[in-house]
Write an enzyme that holds these catalytic residues in place. Sequence first.
Site, PDB file in Angstrom:
ATOM      1  N   TYR A  72       3.494   1.946   1.953  1.00 25.89           N
ATOM      2  CA  TYR A  72       4.097   2.328   3.240  1.00 25.89           C
ATOM      3  C   TYR A  72       5.608   2.050   3.208  1.00 25.89           C
ATOM      4  CZ  TYR A  72      -0.594   3.080   5.047  1.00 25.89           C
ATOM      5  OH  TYR A  72      -1.859   3.577   5.252  1.00 25.89           O
ATOM      6  N   ARG A  79       2.569  -8.651   4.389  1.00 20.97           N
ATOM      7  CA  ARG A  79       1.662  -8.091   3.372  1.00 20.97           C
ATOM      8  C   ARG A  79       2.525  -7.562   2.234  1.00 20.97           C
ATOM      9  NH1 ARG A  79      -3.521  -4.894   3.885  1.00 20.97           N
ATOM     10  NH2 ARG A  79      -4.369  -5.152   1.793  1.00 20.97           N
ATOM     11  N   GLN A 117     -18.061   5.432   3.013  1.00 21.84           N
ATOM     12  CA  GLN A 117     -18.560   6.676   3.596  1.00 21.84           C
ATOM     13  C   GLN A 117     -18.359   6.782   5.109  1.00 21.84           C
ATOM     14  OE1 GLN A 117     -22.228   6.604   0.627  1.00 21.84           O
ATOM     15  NE2 GLN A 117     -22.552   8.124   2.200  1.00 21.84           N
ATOM     16  N   HIS A 157      -1.487   3.849  -1.888  1.00 22.97           N
ATOM     17  CA  HIS A 157      -2.585   4.800  -1.630  1.00 22.97           C
ATOM     18  C   HIS A 157      -2.639   5.897  -2.685  1.00 22.97           C
ATOM     19  CE1 HIS A 157      -4.078   2.992   1.889  1.00 22.97           C
ATOM     20  NE2 HIS A 157      -3.049   3.255   2.672  1.00 22.97           N
ATOM     21  N   LYS A 191     -13.570  23.556  -7.028  1.00 19.43           N
ATOM     22  CA  LYS A 191     -13.481  22.440  -7.980  1.00 19.43           C
ATOM     23  C   LYS A 191     -14.776  21.613  -7.954  1.00 19.43           C
ATOM     24  CE  LYS A 191     -10.658  18.905  -7.119  1.00 19.43           C
ATOM     25  NZ  LYS A 191      -9.427  18.182  -6.908  1.00 19.43           N
ATOM     26  N   GLU A 239       0.808  -1.227   0.000  1.00 24.94           N
ATOM     27  CA  GLU A 239       0.000   0.000   0.000  1.00 24.94           C
ATOM     28  C   GLU A 239       0.844   1.282   0.000  1.00 24.94           C
ATOM     29  OE1 GLU A 239      -1.523  -2.720   0.590  1.00 24.94           O
ATOM     30  OE2 GLU A 239      -3.589  -2.328   0.008  1.00 24.94           O
TER      31      GLU A 239
END
Length: 688
Positions: A171, A219, A344, A257, A583, A169
């Site tokens: 990191y 991972r 959300q 990410h 925007k 990811e």
Amino acid sequence: MNQTSPYSNLLTPLDLGFTTLANRVLMGSMHTGLEEEKNGFDKLAAFYETRAKGGVGMIVTGGISPNLRGRLAPLGSELSKFWHVNKHKKITSAVHKYDTKICVQLLHAGRYAYHPFSVSSSKVKSAINPFTPAEMSVRQIKGTIKDFAYSTKLAQKAGYDGVEIMGSEGYLLNQFSCVRVNKRTDEWGGSIENRMRFAVETVKAVREKVGKEFIIIFRLSMLDLVEGGNSWEDVVTMAKAIEAAGATLINTGIGWHEARVPTISTSVPRAAFTWITERMKKEVSIPLITTNRINTPEVAESVLANGHADMVSMARPFLADPEFVQKAAADQSDQINTCIGCNQACLDHVFKQKRASCLVNPVACYETELTFEKAAKSKKIAVVGAGPAGLAFSVYAAQRGHNVTLFDKASEIGGQFNFAKQVPGKEEFYETLRYFNVQLKKLDISVNLSTEVNTEKLKSDGFDEVVLATGIVPRTLDIKGFEHPKVKSYLNVLRDKEEIGHKVAIIGAGGIGFDIACYLAEEKSLTTDAEAWMKNWGVDKTYQGAGALFSKESAAAKANNSELEESHKNEREIYLLQRKTTKVGAGLGKTTGWIHRATLNKHNVKMIPGVTYKEVNDDGLLISINGEDKLLEVDHVIICAGQQPQRALYQGLIDAQASVHLIGGASVAAELDAKRAIRQAAELASTI
Ligand code: FAD
Ligand code: NAP
Ligand code: SF4
């Protein structure tokens, strides 16, 4: 395990040699925000215990840093001091009441750390973080490896069954393994052997510290999905070295990410990325875990049955329903509250430093605060409106023992979810409606559809309480020509299926404006066609280029682009308009707004801010931008300009001295979404 179960692969134990997992289901790592809250570990213990009770085989906690610089945020959680052990014991002892293993995830954020002390392989800033990391000295690297090992020792003392070392990811360890960030010329940079050294030495040091009988999951970023990501050969070299260094299991990481390919949002096809774990299975012999957008037992089972992995990781589905495994085992998968991939209440909250929860399950991370004890007295309750608010209230209130009667004037339950589910990429919304349908039956709630109730009926039927969940009405606008037949509401499009012309202007660029633009632009949802979806987002499944993206200028990239251009050729001409000068789409979800904008850009939708609406006439929509008039020669103007509460029954009930409550859109329409509607419903149901 009962071999006749439809989930016989999923529910089969996994023997790791020194220990056995009860089944093949891993609850993947999720930061909840409770890690940093005062007394958060008591709440975390309850959160994890609920999932262990629900039968999950193994849990990986949210990421915890092995040292100060690796913290995600200035006050981020750390497992580095002996005194940290006791609070972690609360979690492990709660989980170990059940046959569930738990590993702590050790995550060093590297340049993703949101503070000025961040470090990385090289001084290369990420586009998604304002802080530039310092380049780590060799001493710092070696010190950090020791910190990982010491943290693991503390984890063992705290009663964890293992650790997951976060190497994906984007990191820190991933920042070392890829040339995207790693520009070093010493023995920690250059060749893949050097770039992966940090990760490999970390696994070795951790294994040495805790002995053989402790789970180490690594991972591994199998698909970086960024320029400067690793080649497939590099990924395989690293996987083999990680196995040799002593890892027990390898978990799959998909995308940094900062990648511009969606990896977990609702529009990603289910199990879209398990092919990469399948490919890795041919290269290593330790068990592999696969992940991303697996949200039902059926999908998880088929991933395992097809040999894509040895175990399946699901994270958000355990926010949505802690009893996921138990329900699958009882062959009641239709009772599972399915994660709809909306982000959300989970990721969007975490990125805003708010406690995570779940849109469809507001109890998630509030296990000790939002509870539904049996009511002292069973009341007769009328609920008007079977949208998300009315449905959630009805179910929670009935669970408490109340006698609930639900009314809706529509012929099916769901309210606005029936419109949302038609938007390409929002197919998961059907699952929420299936879940509620099953619960209404199970709880014996009296459901009266196609029934528009009025005050007299509610009074005469002798209800103790009336809950108005009647939703909203779309806002009407004070624009010249608003009555022109060109003007349509989003309901005319989604509910009434009116014919819409080739050229369209949409007034209002909130969530609904974006959805309508997508509905009108996208002829066919890509979410149900994984191959087309991959091509659309530039993912090269043949893995010719770095990070599994089509290399720019390659013949394959050019062929892919012209294929996409061809498929977009005859699309509608769409204008998405707003009055604000910011925007367009700035107010959409933190983790998903960019996906909506990118999708509309791919369809050449013209997103225009700073618009003043002047008139709708036979020629089209007259607007002005920066004081200059402009005629948009459109066939239709679709209004998506927000909503107002629908509470026509309220005053009559108050006048009749009924005990009446407003929830969802009927209570406040501004900034209403299903997350707020459902939480508000749950909170009322827990106290009524
Ligand atoms: P509603 O869903 O509006 O339900 C109200 C119900 O009351 C209706 O079924 C109506 O028929 C009934 N009713 C009204 N008056 C009466 C009466 N007198 N008698 C009987 N029945 C009555 N939200 C999100 O969080 N995420 C999203 O991704 C999302 N996408 C959306 C996409 C679209 C296209 C739309 C239109 C909405 C979307 N929303 C989304 C918004 C979300 O659906 C609403 O916030 C939510 O449905 C509000 O719930 P509610 O129960 O308050 O009202
Ligand atoms: P919204 O997000 O509040 O957007 C309303 C839009 O209309 C804004 O762009 C606003 O922009 C414009 N507007 C407001 N008043 C206006 C007026 N008087 N004249 C002209 N334009 C006006 O509402 P929505 O799009 O109707 O969505 C309703 C709710 O559903 C939202 O709160 C949203 O959270 C939820 N939803 C969420 C998603 C999701 O993916 N998460 C998707 C769909 C819906 P200007 O004022 O700048 O013009
Ligand atoms: Fe899934 Fe949405 Fe709940 Fe997150 S908030 S767990 S994405 S349903």
